[in-house]
Design a protein around this motif. Structure first.
Motif, PDB file in Angstrom:
ATOM      1  N   PHE A  72       0.859  -1.181   0.000  1.00 44.21           N
ATOM      2  CA  PHE A  72       0.000   0.000   0.000  1.00 44.21           C
ATOM      3  C   PHE A  72       0.895   1.231   0.000  1.00 44.21           C
ATOM      4  O   PHE A  72       2.118   1.120   0.144  1.00 44.21           O
ATOM      5  N   THR A  73       0.289   2.387  -0.138  1.00 42.01           N
ATOM      6  CA  THR A  73       1.054   3.628  -0.073  1.00 42.01           C
ATOM      7  C   THR A  73       1.395   3.914   1.379  1.00 42.01           C
ATOM      8  O   THR A  73       0.506   3.999   2.226  1.00 42.01           O
ATOM      9  N   GLY A  74       2.689   4.036   1.645  1.00 36.69           N
ATOM     10  CA  GLY A  74       3.163   4.300   2.995  1.00 36.69           C
ATOM     11  C   GLY A  74       3.326   5.788   3.242  1.00 36.69           C
ATOM     12  O   GLY A  74       3.652   6.554   2.331  1.00 36.69           O
ATOM     13  N   HIS A  75       3.086   6.178   4.483  1.00 37.49           N
ATOM     14  CA  HIS A  75       3.181   7.581   4.881  1.00 37.49           C
ATOM     15  C   HIS A  75       3.944   7.700   6.190  1.00 37.49           C
ATOM     16  O   HIS A  75       3.943   6.776   7.005  1.00 37.49           O
ATOM     17  N   ARG A  76       4.547   8.856   6.387  1.00 32.84           N
ATOM     18  CA  ARG A  76       5.113   9.159   7.707  1.00 32.84           C
ATOM     19  C   ARG A  76       3.970   9.100   8.717  1.00 32.84           C
ATOM     20  O   ARG A  76       2.826   9.393   8.400  1.00 32.84           O
ATOM     21  N   ARG A  83       9.769   3.778  11.595  1.00 28.09           N
ATOM     22  CA  ARG A  83      10.883   2.935  12.061  1.00 28.09           C
ATOM     23  C   ARG A  83      12.048   3.006  11.076  1.00 28.09           C
ATOM     24  O   ARG A  83      13.206   3.145  11.472  1.00 28.09           O
ATOM     25  N   VAL A  84      11.749   2.902   9.791  1.00 26.24           N
ATOM     26  CA  VAL A  84      12.803   2.982   8.779  1.00 26.24           C
ATOM     27  C   VAL A  84      13.398   4.385   8.745  1.00 26.24           C
ATOM     28  O   VAL A  84      14.625   4.549   8.688  1.00 26.24           O
ATOM     29  N   ALA A  85      12.571   5.407   8.801  1.00 29.11           N
ATOM     30  CA  ALA A  85      13.070   6.795   8.766  1.00 29.11           C
ATOM     31  C   ALA A  85      14.039   7.063   9.910  1.00 29.11           C
ATOM     32  O   ALA A  85      15.036   7.779   9.730  1.00 29.11           O
ATOM     33  N   ALA A  86      13.780   6.469  11.070  1.00 29.38           N
ATOM     34  CA  ALA A  86      14.663   6.660  12.225  1.00 29.38           C
ATOM     35  C   ALA A  86      15.999   5.936  12.062  1.00 29.38           C
ATOM     36  O   ALA A  86      16.981   6.276  12.724  1.00 29.38           O
ATOM     37  N   ALA A  87      16.046   4.954  11.171  1.00 27.24           N
ATOM     38  CA  ALA A  87      17.253   4.127  11.006  1.00 27.24           C
ATOM     39  C   ALA A  87      18.129   4.568   9.834  1.00 27.24           C
ATOM     40  O   ALA A  87      19.223   4.044   9.674  1.00 27.24           O
ATOM     41  N   VAL A  88      17.659   5.503   9.018  1.00 24.11           N
ATOM     42  CA  VAL A  88      18.419   5.923   7.832  1.00 24.11           C
ATOM     43  C   VAL A  88      18.780   7.398   7.943  1.00 24.11           C
ATOM     44  O   VAL A  88      18.290   8.106   8.822  1.00 24.11           O
ATOM     45  N   SER A  89      19.594   7.860   7.020  1.00 28.86           N
ATOM     46  CA  SER A  89      19.974   9.278   7.027  1.00 28.86           C
ATOM     47  C   SER A  89      18.753  10.145   6.720  1.00 28.86           C
ATOM     48  O   SER A  89      17.832   9.705   6.019  1.00 28.86           O
ATOM     49  N   PRO A  90      18.751  11.374   7.222  1.00 30.85           N
ATOM     50  CA  PRO A  90      17.633  12.278   6.913  1.00 30.85           C
ATOM     51  C   PRO A  90      17.457  12.495   5.407  1.00 30.85           C
ATOM     52  O   PRO A  90      16.330  12.594   4.924  1.00 30.85           O
ATOM     53  N   GLU A  91      18.548  12.517   4.674  1.00 31.02           N
ATOM     54  CA  GLU A  91      18.487  12.719   3.224  1.00 31.02           C
ATOM     55  C   GLU A  91      17.779  11.541   2.539  1.00 31.02           C
ATOM     56  O   GLU A  91      16.937  11.740   1.669  1.00 31.02           O
ATOM     57  N   LEU A  92      18.151  10.326   2.929  1.00 30.76           N
ATOM     58  CA  LEU A  92      17.515   9.143   2.346  1.00 30.76           C
ATOM     59  C   LEU A  92      16.040   9.109   2.721  1.00 30.76           C
ATOM     60  O   LEU A  92      15.185   8.828   1.877  1.00 30.76           O
ATOM     61  N   ALA A  93      15.737   9.423   3.963  1.00 33.89           N
ATOM     62  CA  ALA A  93      14.342   9.431   4.414  1.00 33.89           C
ATOM     63  C   ALA A  93      13.530  10.452   3.616  1.00 33.89           C
ATOM     64  O   ALA A  93      12.410  10.148   3.171  1.00 33.89           O
ATOM     65  N   ASP A  94      14.085  11.632   3.415  1.00 32.88           N
ATOM     66  CA  ASP A  94      13.356  12.667   2.666  1.00 32.88           C
ATOM     67  C   ASP A  94      13.119  12.251   1.222  1.00 32.88           C
ATOM     68  O   ASP A  94      12.072  12.545   0.647  1.00 32.88           O
TER      69      ASP A  94
END
Length: 178
Positions: A72-76, A83-94
């Motif tokens: 499905f479409t994932g959202h913040r 969980r993934v956003a917290a584990a990766v760089s801010p640039e990759l997350a953005d």
């Protein structure tokens, strides 16, 4: 034969989906407990079927469900995305997280594995999506699923997120398999 199931059909098929889940992930090396398959069928499928752009594809052989894939479409603000956003760089997350197609599960019964069913399911799942990018996590070690994803054009974005899972991304503007 590959079919796309609507959310209501997915809920109706949840017991069969749970049986496929148990066959695939209860096998040695994955070792999921039957209770996890029950939770998948009774809690996860009903919850996820209500998410934006939910898509479930199933494989059948002689009328019997042999595999499925869904996302499905994932959202913040959702558990996995955060969980993934917290584990990766801010640039990759953005760049990748939010509005992405989130591949949640791919499962094929043990007796139908290594026959191309998983590739057919993934190709059908990734067809005609409204998203610009797709994400999934899978095992960080060398298993059939990560090899399949790489063959289909997925790129390793993070080799190990810290919980023995790698993060893979796919630019949906690029045809699968290229």
């Amino acid at each position: 034969m590959i079919d796309v199931l609507a959310p209501a059909e997915a809920i109706h098929a949840a017991p069969e989906l749970g049986a496929v889940y148990l066959s695939a992930f209860g096998a040695p090396g994955y070792d999921e407990e039957p209770a996890r398959a029950e939770e998948f069928a009774t809690e996860q499928i009903p919850l996820h079927s209500q998410r934006d752009d939910f898509k479930l594809v199933v494989a059948r052989d002689a009328g019997k469900l042999t595999g499925f894939a869904y996302g499905f479409t994932g959202h913040r603000g959702q558990w996995w995305s955060d969980r993934v956003a917290a584990a990766v760089s801010p640039e990759l997350a953005d760049e990748w997280i939010g509005g992405h197609f989130e591949v949640v599960e791919l499962a094929v019964v043990v007796e139908a594995q290594r026959q191309g069913v998983g590739a057919e399911l993934m190709a059908a799942l990734m067809t005609d999506l409204p998203n610009r990018k797709a994400l999934l996590t899978t095992f960080a070690d060398d298993r059939p699923a990560p090899r399949l994803y790489r063959r289909m054009g997925w790129k390793v974005l993070v080799p190990d997120l810290g919980w023995d899972s790698a993060l893979y991304g796919l630019n949906l503007g690029v045809p699968l398999g290229h």
